[in-house]
Structures are given as structure tokens and as C-alpha cells.
Design an enzyme around this catalytic site. Structure first.
Site, mmCIF file in Angstrom:
data_model
loop_
_atom_site.group_PDB
_atom_site.id
_atom_site.type_symbol
_atom_site.label_atom_id
_atom_site.label_comp_id
_atom_site.label_asym_id
_atom_site.label_seq_id
_atom_site.Cartn_x
_atom_site.Cartn_y
_atom_site.Cartn_z
ATOM 1 N N LYS A 129 0.843 -1.208 0.000
ATOM 2 C CA LYS A 129 0.000 0.000 0.000
ATOM 3 C C LYS A 129 0.876 1.254 0.000
ATOM 4 O O LYS A 129 0.612 2.216 -0.731
ATOM 5 C CB LYS A 129 -0.929 -0.006 1.220
ATOM 6 C CG LYS A 129 -2.032 -1.056 1.119
ATOM 7 C CD LYS A 129 -2.781 -1.262 2.421
ATOM 8 C CE LYS A 129 -3.753 -2.437 2.297
ATOM 9 N NZ LYS A 129 -4.455 -2.774 3.540
ATOM 10 N N GLN A 162 -5.502 -1.241 9.750
ATOM 11 C CA GLN A 162 -5.206 -2.562 9.186
ATOM 12 C C GLN A 162 -5.846 -3.648 10.052
ATOM 13 O O GLN A 162 -5.666 -3.654 11.277
ATOM 14 C CB GLN A 162 -3.676 -2.750 9.110
ATOM 15 C CG GLN A 162 -3.246 -4.004 8.401
ATOM 16 C CD GLN A 162 -3.553 -3.981 6.896
ATOM 17 O OE1 GLN A 162 -3.343 -2.984 6.225
ATOM 18 N NE2 GLN A 162 -4.051 -5.086 6.379
ATOM 19 N N ASP A 172 -11.132 2.584 3.115
ATOM 20 C CA ASP A 172 -11.412 1.151 2.962
ATOM 21 C C ASP A 172 -12.885 0.935 2.604
ATOM 22 O O ASP A 172 -13.272 -0.167 2.227
ATOM 23 C CB ASP A 172 -11.099 0.398 4.273
ATOM 24 C CG ASP A 172 -9.789 -0.373 4.192
ATOM 25 O OD1 ASP A 172 -9.338 -0.659 3.059
ATOM 26 O OD2 ASP A 172 -9.222 -0.677 5.257
#
Ligand SMILES: NC(=O)c1ccc[n+]([C@@H]2O[C@H](COP(=O)([O-])OP(=O)(O)OC[C@H]3O[C@@H](n4cnc5c(N)ncnc54)[C@H](OP(=O)(O)O)[C@@H]3O)[C@@H](O)[C@H]2O)c1
Length: 290
Positions: free
Chosen positions: A51, A96, A119
Site C-alpha cells: 500500500k 489494518q 477502505d
């Protein structure tokens, strides 16, 4: 059989974003993503590396905040998120997963400002996508990646039979909604679906996100189907494989994604697309849909 090349399509997204983000910078807008990691899970660290690499490539500033599990609890994590929500230099917040068991993950996710939810996991953003494709501003990156693959290879969705195997909140359910928003007739299968093959055989577009290697075999797939394998598993030799028996199914499919080299790369590229769109939303500019 045609291979759907996630690397190639991801590169086209990066190339577009590089230009768009460079243009934002001339207006003194510098998209920034903050990633929060609790612990040192090996897979999480590897995902975060990709990422951050993608961020660097596209001109997004990325920052990683790490905590040892013993030094953080739900409340302090939420306080940190509130701080990031209030920081105008931060455009995207990504926590995460998985989080350690003592942290109440749903409460943490809920704390993220939906405008910074890159997200696409907050109830607000998931709820908005139920309205129609027009309202899909910040959607989960993996289903968005699948849509981008279908668009790139000019695979029609409208009027097609789409079968989604897997019904998680992260992948299966939002994927089904996005296909429905584009006028596919959608069937969603889960672990209790009695005859999986009877469903998968109907599919013009078959998307599989379960986490079981070899779940989908050639005889479960209609000739000419488009098969998208989201699954990531390690086989006995330690190699990465999807949920679809690639050799067998590629004899039937018109298009198929490889694992690795398919959906995983698209997910990361679409995260960058979400960071860009989140920045536009926060600056009250029109988010780019493509
Ligand atoms: N490529 C990427 O970027 C990416 C991103 C995210 C996830 N993944 C991979 O995609 C896979 C799925 O991830 P996830 O987060 O969605 O997993 P998950 O939360 O474990 O959900 C799995 C889903 O599969 C269903 N399922 C289990 N066995 C089944 C069966 N025999 N037939 C039909 N459905 C069955 C489950 O049904 P129930 O609802 O009944 O439990 C559940 O809905 C994993 O391999 C994951 O590593 C890849």
C-alpha cells in the site's frame, strides 16, 4: 481463454492517478493516507508495504502509525482516530485488520470519519452504495477492483447472470451490490448454499471470495464464463493460489484472473483511487468515477 491481468490494469489506474494527483498538487492539495497497525502480523506488514509503495508511486503521502498490542486499547485507538479525523492534512485513514482480540474492531471502524474511510467499511459508505452506482463514492477496494477489471476488458454486466460465491461484509456483499447496481441478475452464495455447483453453473460472471483452494472446478463453470478469483490461499508447497482451480477452469472460461497477479494488485490500486476520491470529497470537488 483470456487472462485478466491485474498488474496491467492496476498500472493504468496508477498512471491516471499520477496525473490527477499531480494536478491537485498544483492547487496545493497533497493527498495523505494514514495507516494504523496494531501488532506485527506478517501478512499485515506485507500488505502495508504494498500500500505504501502504491502511495509513493501515485504521489500520495503515506504515514504508518504502529502500536504494540499491549500499549493500546479500544478507547485510545478511537481517540487517535478522532485526532486524525480532525486533522485537515489527513485525507484517508486505514486501520489494518485483523486487530488484536482485546480491541473492539467494530467500534474502532465506526470512529473513522466516513469522508476519510478509504477502505469503504463504515456503515455510512456501505449504506450509501445500496442506493445506486451514483452513490458509490468510497466503496470497499476489492469489489471496486473487480469492477475496474470488468470495465477494462469491456465485459458487459448489464443483463448478465452474476454469481457471487462468498458473502462477507468486506468482499462478497458489497461486490453483489455493485453488480446489482450495474443491472446484473445477482445470486449470492454462502457456506450453507446446498448445491453450489447448481448456482455457479448459471454464471456469466462468476466472482469467488471464500478462502478455500480448489473450491471451484471446471465442471462447476459454464463454458464462456468470466471467472474472477478473489481468494488467497497457500497450498501445500507454500505457493499462493486462489479459490478457483485455475488449470481446470481456464479450459472453460472466456476470461479468468490469475492468483497472484489478479485481484490483489487491483485492491491496492483501488485503495489509491479511494484516497484520491476521499481528498476530492473533503475539498468539495467532484470525485472521479473512473
Ligand atoms: N485479493 C484481494 O485483494 C483480497 C481481498 C480480501 C480478501 N481476499 C481473500 O478472499 C477470500 C475471502 O475473504 P473474505 O474476507 O471475504 O473471507 P470471509 O470473511 O472468511 O468470508 C468467506 C465467505 O465465504 C463463504 N463460504 C465459506 N465456505 C463456503 C462454501 N463452501 N461455499 C460457498 N461459500 C462459502 C462464507 O459463508 P458464511 O457467510 O456462511 O460464513 C463467507 O461468506 C480469502 O481468501 C481472502 O484472503 C482477497
Amino acid at each position: 481463454m483470456n487472462l485478466m491481468d491485474g498488474k496491467l490494469v492496476a498500472e493504468t489506474i496508477y498512471a491516471r492517478l499520477q496525473g490527477e494527483i499531480a494536478a491537485l498538487k498544483t492547487k496545493d492539495i497533497h493527498p495523505k493516507l494514514v495507516i494504523i497497525l496494531v501488532g506485527d502480523d506478517h501478512a499485515s506488514l506485507s500488505y502495508i508495504r504494498s500500500k505504501r509503495k502504491a502511495a509513493e508511486k501515485t504521489g500520495v503521502i503515506s504515514e504508518l502509525i504502529t502500536y504494540k498490542p499491549e500499549e493500546i486499547d479500544t478507547e485510545s485507538l478511537i481517540n487517535k482516530i478522532h485526532e486524525l479525523n480532525a486533522d485537515p492534512t489527513v485525507n484517508g485513514i486505514l486501520v489494518q485488520v485483523p486487530l488484536p482480540k482485546h480491541v473492539r474492531a467494530p467500534e474502532v471502524m465506526k470512529a473513522i470519519d466516513p469522508k476519510k474511510d478509504v477502505d469503504g467499511f463504515t456503515a455510512y459508505n456501505l449504506g450509501k452504495m445500496f442506493l445506486s452506482a451514483e452513490f458509490e463514492d468510497l466503496v470497499p477496494c476489492t469489489p471496486l477492483g473487480v469492477i475496474r477489471l470488468l470495465e477494462y476488458y469491456k465485459i458487459p454486466i448489464l443483463g448478465k447472470e452474476a454469481v457471487m460465491v462468498g458473502a462477507s461484509n468486506l468482499v462478497g456483499k458489497p461486490m453483489a451490490v455493485m453488480l446489482l447496481n450495474r443491472k446484473a441478475t445477482v445470486t449470492v452464495c454462502n457456506s450453507k448454499t446446498p448445491d453450489l455447483a447448481a448456482q455457479t453453473k448459471k454464471a456469466d460472471i462468476l466472482v469467488v471470495a471464500v478462502g478455500k483452494a480448489g473450491l471451484i472446478t471446471g465442471e462447476m463453470v459454464k463454458k464462456g464464463a468470466v471467472v474472477i478469483d478473489v481468494g488467497i490461499n497457500r497450498n501445500a508447497d507454500g505457493k499462493l493460489v486462489g479459490d478457483v482451480d485455475f488449470q481446470d477452469v481456464s479450459l472453460k472460461a472466456s476470461y479468468i484472473t490469475p492468483v497472484p497477479g489478479g485481484c490483489g494488485l487491483m485492491t491496492v490500486a483501488c485503495l489509491m483511487e479511494n484516497v484520491y476520491n476521499a481528498t476530492l470529497i473533503q475539498k468539495s470537488l467532484e470525485p472521479g468515477k473512473k
